[in-house]
Write a protein that holds these residues in place. Structure first.
Motif, short mmCIF file in Angstrom:
data_model
loop_
_atom_site.label_atom_id
_atom_site.label_comp_id
_atom_site.label_asym_id
_atom_site.label_seq_id
_atom_site.Cartn_x
_atom_site.Cartn_y
_atom_site.Cartn_z
N MET A 170 17.51 5.46 -12.35
CA MET A 170 17.10 4.36 -11.49
C MET A 170 15.60 4.05 -11.60
SD MET A 170 19.64 4.73 -8.23
CE MET A 170 21.41 4.60 -8.57
N TRP A 171 15.04 4.36 -12.74
CA TRP A 171 13.72 3.89 -13.15
C TRP A 171 13.89 3.16 -14.47
CZ3 TRP A 171 9.20 4.35 -10.39
CH2 TRP A 171 9.16 5.29 -9.35
N TRP A 172 13.22 2.02 -14.63
CA TRP A 172 13.22 1.30 -15.90
C TRP A 172 12.16 1.92 -16.81
CZ3 TRP A 172 16.98 -1.92 -17.21
CH2 TRP A 172 17.74 -2.51 -16.20
N LEU A 173 12.47 2.00 -18.10
CA LEU A 173 11.60 2.67 -19.07
C LEU A 173 11.16 1.67 -20.14
CD1 LEU A 173 13.92 5.79 -19.63
CD2 LEU A 173 12.28 5.40 -17.77
N ASN A 174 9.89 1.73 -20.50
CA ASN A 174 9.37 0.79 -21.49
C ASN A 174 9.57 1.30 -22.92
OD1 ASN A 174 8.06 -1.69 -22.17
ND2 ASN A 174 6.20 -0.53 -22.66
N LYS A 175 10.80 1.68 -23.23
CA LYS A 175 11.13 2.10 -24.58
C LYS A 175 11.49 0.87 -25.42
CE LYS A 175 10.67 6.38 -23.33
NZ LYS A 175 9.47 7.15 -23.73
N GLU A 217 0.82 -1.20 0.00
CA GLU A 217 0.00 0.00 0.00
C GLU A 217 0.86 1.26 0.00
OE1 GLU A 217 -2.82 1.21 3.36
OE2 GLU A 217 -4.15 0.14 1.99
N ASP A 218 1.95 1.25 0.79
CA ASP A 218 2.86 2.41 0.81
C ASP A 218 3.61 2.53 -0.51
OD1 ASP A 218 2.10 3.16 3.35
OD2 ASP A 218 3.82 2.23 4.36
N MET A 219 3.94 1.40 -1.13
CA MET A 219 4.54 1.44 -2.47
C MET A 219 3.59 2.10 -3.46
SD MET A 219 6.17 -2.42 -2.53
CE MET A 219 6.75 -2.40 -4.24
N ALA A 220 2.30 1.81 -3.35
CA ALA A 220 1.31 2.38 -4.25
C ALA A 220 1.18 3.89 -4.04
CB ALA A 220 -0.04 1.69 -4.06
N ARG A 221 1.28 4.34 -2.81
CA ARG A 221 1.24 5.78 -2.54
C ARG A 221 2.42 6.47 -3.23
NH1 ARG A 221 -1.97 7.75 1.84
NH2 ARG A 221 -3.25 6.11 2.77
N PHE A 222 3.59 5.87 -3.13
CA PHE A 222 4.78 6.43 -3.78
C PHE A 222 4.57 6.48 -5.30
CE2 PHE A 222 9.18 5.95 -5.46
CZ PHE A 222 9.76 7.08 -4.89
N GLY A 223 4.01 5.41 -5.85
CA GLY A 223 3.72 5.38 -7.27
C GLY A 223 2.71 6.43 -7.68
N LEU A 224 1.69 6.65 -6.85
CA LEU A 224 0.65 7.63 -7.15
C LEU A 224 1.24 9.05 -7.17
CD1 LEU A 224 -2.37 8.08 -7.71
CD2 LEU A 224 -2.74 8.20 -5.23
N LEU A 225 2.22 9.30 -6.31
CA LEU A 225 2.91 10.59 -6.32
C LEU A 225 3.55 10.83 -7.68
CD1 LEU A 225 4.12 13.11 -4.88
CD2 LEU A 225 6.04 11.63 -4.20
N PHE A 226 4.21 9.82 -8.22
CA PHE A 226 4.87 9.97 -9.52
C PHE A 226 3.85 10.02 -10.66
CE2 PHE A 226 8.61 9.40 -7.14
CZ PHE A 226 9.66 9.84 -7.92
N LEU A 227 2.76 9.29 -10.53
CA LEU A 227 1.71 9.36 -11.55
C LEU A 227 1.20 10.79 -11.69
CD1 LEU A 227 -0.16 7.69 -13.49
CD2 LEU A 227 -1.78 7.60 -11.59
N ILE A 240 6.78 -1.43 -9.02
CA ILE A 240 5.86 -0.29 -9.01
C ILE A 240 5.83 0.22 -10.44
CG2 ILE A 240 5.28 1.97 -8.08
CD1 ILE A 240 7.13 1.40 -5.72
N VAL A 241 4.69 0.10 -11.10
CA VAL A 241 4.57 0.48 -12.51
C VAL A 241 3.72 1.74 -12.64
CG1 VAL A 241 3.86 -0.27 -14.81
CG2 VAL A 241 4.72 -1.96 -13.16
N ILE A 242 4.25 2.73 -13.35
CA ILE A 242 3.53 3.97 -13.59
C ILE A 242 3.08 3.97 -15.06
CG2 ILE A 242 3.60 6.48 -13.36
CD1 ILE A 242 4.44 4.92 -10.80
N ASP A 243 1.78 3.96 -15.28
CA ASP A 243 1.21 3.93 -16.62
C ASP A 243 0.40 5.21 -16.84
OD1 ASP A 243 -0.18 3.51 -18.98
OD2 ASP A 243 -0.83 1.49 -18.50
N ILE A 301 5.23 4.11 -20.20
CA ILE A 301 5.30 3.38 -18.94
C ILE A 301 6.73 3.41 -18.40
CG2 ILE A 301 5.25 1.04 -17.94
CD1 ILE A 301 2.83 0.45 -19.72
N TYR A 302 6.85 3.63 -17.09
CA TYR A 302 8.14 3.44 -16.43
C TYR A 302 7.89 2.77 -15.08
CZ TYR A 302 7.15 7.84 -13.84
OH TYR A 302 6.59 8.82 -13.05
N TYR A 303 8.95 2.15 -14.54
CA TYR A 303 8.70 1.32 -13.35
C TYR A 303 9.96 1.09 -12.52
CZ TYR A 303 10.44 -2.42 -16.49
OH TYR A 303 11.18 -3.18 -17.37
N ALA A 304 9.71 0.83 -11.23
CA ALA A 304 10.74 0.38 -10.31
C ALA A 304 10.68 -1.14 -10.25
CB ALA A 304 10.51 0.98 -8.92
N ALA A 305 11.83 -1.79 -10.19
CA ALA A 305 11.85 -3.26 -10.20
C ALA A 305 12.88 -3.77 -9.20
CB ALA A 305 12.21 -3.77 -11.60
N GLY A 306 12.51 -4.86 -8.50
CA GLY A 306 13.41 -5.44 -7.52
C GLY A 306 13.42 -6.96 -7.56
#
Length: 382
Positions: A321-326, A279-289, A350-353, A339-344
């Motif tokens: 330090m974000w992966w990009l869907n290029k 849930e906290d990961m999603a909040r961080f993602g929503l900030l970037f969205l 955490i995927v931002i679309d 789309i860009y995303y954090a991956a571990g």
């Protein structure tokens, strides 16, 4: 046929393009909506969730075992930071700020491995926003003069090089040698460790020692521990829980202004990193969205997010330090290039679309299934 109140509002124009983005409050339940409210095919979305649940990461739930197995090729590798046994698959799909799907225990705190890197990158962004770093193209040695960036090679390294993982920083930090991290699968390690370092900015090399050098440098620029910076400037403001933690290695202590401070890691492959719930990961993602804005406050500049998600020259699929869907080696075919995303490690994402105004958090998904998973979600919108 039953029509929800939200859908009626859409039909009659009470909710339109002028609607304020929804942000969940800190202490109340995150509001959920039916996928149908957004013209999302609920059966296809449920199918995507079932796919995530059925394709759990194959490594041990005892992450000490998974870590030692996953990095057994590294000479001198050992666990020197905290670890935690993990839970099962979990995640959320956020549309326009609302939860439209969730699965597993989204409040369970787990290790998040290299998702931490995207948080660390944001600490650099805040430093630039606040003028602590004038520009990411500056030489790091102009800020950190304790020898970490001395020598003909390391003196060429900029903040941008560290953020894009193409610095080729050469040295040892907290007992970790740069050449021993993720050795090549072909060729002898003895030959590799004697290779001349690559020219900074020319070749991306995924390397946790060098990421930890960035964390060390940022700790000295901020003159305070990174978890405190993250808490004060981001997590408290987005209403994150009090359960997340950011650890460093057991021996990673540095002195600043007469105080001993822990220098954190940007991952967890020797333990440590950020431990956090979905849930906290999603909040961080929503900030970037929302381009760094939370409600009425700009927490991270939109200029920084633009820089952080710009392809680097050595790797079109990697920014700050974000992966990009290029269109490159890591392209998810058929999905938006925005789309860009954090991956571990272990399948944490955490995927931002931006195209669908959506955030996807998924945990403990078999890593090679993430493209298929996102394709299934995408089909629910079509």
């Amino acid at each position: 046929m039953k029509i929800s109140f939200f859908t009626l509002c859409l039909l009659f124009g009470f909710i339109g393009n002028t609607q304020q983005p929804y942000f969940p409050n800190a202490h109340s339940r995150w509001e959920q909506r039916s996928p149908n409210d957004f013209h999302i095919d609920e059966s296809k979305l449920n199918s995507a969730v079932a796919f995530a649940e059925a394709n759990e990461y194959s490594g041990s739930r005892d992450l000490r075992i998974a870590i030692l197995k996953g990095f057994e090729r590294e000479p001198f590798h050992q666990i020197i930071g905290p670890t935690k046994k993990r839970g099962g698959p979990a995640g959320l799909i956020i549309k326009d700020g609302y939860i439209v799907a969730q699965w597993g225990d989204i409040k369970r705190v787990d290790m998040t491995f290299s998702v931490t890197k995207s948080f660390l990158s944001t600490m650099a962004g805040l430093a630039e926003d606040k003028g602590l770093i004038r520009d990411t193209k500056d030489l790091v040695g102009d800020y950190i003069w304790d020898g970490t960036f001395d020598g003909a090679h390391n003196a060429k390294i900029t903040w941008e090089h560290l953020l894009q993982q193409n610095s080729a920083w050469s040295g040892e930090l907290w007992g970790g040698k740069d050449w021993a991290d993720r050795p090549p699968r072909n060729g002898g390690i003895d030959d590799w460790k004697l290779d001349t370092p690559k020219e900074p900015g020319t070749v991306m090399e995924y390397n946790d020692v060098r990421v930890n050098v960035l964390a060390y440098a940022l700790t000295h620029v901020w003159r305070k521990p990174m978890p405190l910076v993250l808490k004060e400037h981001i997590m408290d403001k987005i209403g994150a829980s009090s359960t997340w933690r950011w650890f460093g290695y057991d021996n990673a202590w540095t002195e600043i202004d007469g105080l001993q401070m822990k220098s954190v890691t940007g991952g967890g492959h020797s333990g440590a990193g950020i431990f956090i719930n979905a849930e906290d990961m999603a909040r961080f993602g929503l900030l970037f969205l929302n381009n760094g804005k939370w409600q009425n406050e700009q927490l991270v500049s939109s200029n920084w997010i633009k820089k952080a998600t710009k392809p680097s020259i050595p790797n079109v699929n990697y920014g700050f330090m974000w992966w990009l869907n290029k269109k490159g080696e890591r392209h998810w075919q058929g999905l938006s290039e925005d789309i860009y995303y954090a991956a571990g490690f272990g399948g944490n994402f955490i995927v931002i679309d931006k195209t669908h105004n959506m955030v996807v958090v998924t945990r403990w998904l078999e890593p090679n299934k993430i493209g298929d998973f996102m394709t299934k979600i995408n089909s629910a919108f079509n």
